[in-house]
Design a protein around this motif. Structure first.
Motif, PDB file in Angstrom:
ATOM      1  N   ARG A  45     -10.032   2.770   4.411  1.00 31.02           N
ATOM      2  CA  ARG A  45      -9.741   2.220   3.198  1.00 31.02           C
ATOM      3  C   ARG A  45      -9.944   2.667   1.702  1.00 31.02           C
ATOM      4  O   ARG A  45      -9.082   2.270   1.471  1.00 31.02           O
ATOM      5  N   SER A  95      -2.164  -3.354   9.923  1.00 28.18           N
ATOM      6  CA  SER A  95      -0.711  -4.492   9.176  1.00 28.18           C
ATOM      7  C   SER A  95      -0.908  -4.516   7.638  1.00 28.18           C
ATOM      8  O   SER A  95       0.174  -4.935   7.227  1.00 28.18           O
ATOM      9  N   GLU A  96      -1.611  -3.924   6.843  1.00 26.15           N
ATOM     10  CA  GLU A  96      -1.814  -4.147   5.573  1.00 26.15           C
ATOM     11  C   GLU A  96      -0.247  -2.853   5.260  1.00 26.15           C
ATOM     12  O   GLU A  96       0.236  -3.081   4.109  1.00 26.15           O
ATOM     13  N   LEU A  97      -0.600  -1.720   5.156  1.00 27.71           N
ATOM     14  CA  LEU A  97       0.521  -0.556   5.377  1.00 27.71           C
ATOM     15  C   LEU A  97       1.933  -0.712   6.412  1.00 27.71           C
ATOM     16  O   LEU A  97       2.349  -0.723   5.089  1.00 27.71           O
ATOM     17  N   LYS A  98       2.082  -1.675   7.556  1.00 21.13           N
ATOM     18  CA  LYS A  98       2.950  -1.868   7.722  1.00 21.13           C
ATOM     19  C   LYS A  98       3.667  -3.135   6.051  1.00 21.13           C
ATOM     20  O   LYS A  98       5.081  -2.677   6.277  1.00 21.13           O
ATOM     21  N   LYS A  99       3.008  -3.904   5.999  1.00 20.37           N
ATOM     22  CA  LYS A  99       3.758  -4.557   5.612  1.00 20.37           C
ATOM     23  C   LYS A  99       4.103  -4.076   3.869  1.00 20.37           C
ATOM     24  O   LYS A  99       5.001  -4.830   2.780  1.00 20.37           O
ATOM     25  N   ARG A 100       3.616  -2.867   3.703  1.00 18.20           N
ATOM     26  CA  ARG A 100       3.899  -2.159   2.522  1.00 18.20           C
ATOM     27  C   ARG A 100       5.435  -1.291   2.574  1.00 18.20           C
ATOM     28  O   ARG A 100       5.682  -0.384   1.883  1.00 18.20           O
ATOM     29  N   LEU A 109      -2.818   1.827  -0.436  1.00 12.82           N
ATOM     30  CA  LEU A 109      -3.569   0.404  -0.401  1.00 12.82           C
ATOM     31  C   LEU A 109      -3.842   0.217  -1.795  1.00 12.82           C
ATOM     32  O   LEU A 109      -4.225   0.956  -2.250  1.00 12.82           O
ATOM     33  N   TRP A 166      -7.275  -2.745  12.568  1.00  9.69           N
ATOM     34  CA  TRP A 166      -5.830  -3.228  13.026  1.00  9.69           C
ATOM     35  C   TRP A 166      -5.399  -4.268  11.745  1.00  9.69           C
ATOM     36  O   TRP A 166      -3.801  -4.232  11.325  1.00  9.69           O
ATOM     37  N   LYS A 167      -5.861  -4.150  10.731  1.00  6.03           N
ATOM     38  CA  LYS A 167      -5.908  -5.234   9.549  1.00  6.03           C
ATOM     39  C   LYS A 167      -5.747  -4.617   8.335  1.00  6.03           C
ATOM     40  O   LYS A 167      -4.037  -4.450   8.081  1.00  6.03           O
ATOM     41  N   ILE A 168      -6.248  -3.265   8.813  1.00  2.90           N
ATOM     42  CA  ILE A 168      -5.382  -1.968   7.744  1.00  2.90           C
ATOM     43  C   ILE A 168      -3.975  -1.148   7.902  1.00  2.90           C
ATOM     44  O   ILE A 168      -3.253  -1.332   7.439  1.00  2.90           O
TER      45      ILE A 168
END
Length: 119
Positions: free
Chosen positions: A110, A10-15, A119, A6-8
């Motif tokens: 990742r 979230s990072e993709l969404k933020k990008r 990422l 889920w952290k990954i």
């Protein structure tokens, strides 16, 4: 729900990447997931497009289901990355020109996303 995934996401969404779910599932599982609010939680995490096999009449690794999600996303295959834990599904996506990652662990995912400069 593998710890770290889920952290990954979230990072993709933020990008700025759009996240989607392509799932082989059955009506009872869909009903249970709706009842527990799982789909709402996934949408809050950024998974706005959801294609469920039992609702579209096709299952992974059938090419039809990949074409359905590409159409819903209004994207070409080369613009997408597909992540799945089943090798036959990865192979099917690649046959259509979709970049694909065979998920095994969050650490490996990742690393593979970094190779693709996502990422």
């Amino acid at each position: 729900d593998v710890k770290g995934t889920w952290k990954i996401a979230s990072e993709l969404k933020k990008r700025g990447f759009r996240l989607a779910i392509l799932s082989n599932t059955t009506p009872p599982h869909v009903k249970a997931n709706r009842k527990t609010g799982r789909f709402k939680r996934l949408r809050k995490l950024g998974f706005k497009t959801v294609v469920l096999s039992c609702e579209v009449g096709a299952r992974k690794p059938e090419s039809k289901i990949y074409k359905i999600i590409l159409k819903k996303l209004k994207l070409q295959a080369k613009e997408c990355v597909f992540i799945d834990d089943r090798l036959e599904n990865i192979k099917a996506a690649k046959k259509l020109g979709i970049k694909a990652i065979h998920f095994q662990t969050p650490k490996q995912l990742r690393k593979d996303l970094m190779k693709l400069k996502l990422l």
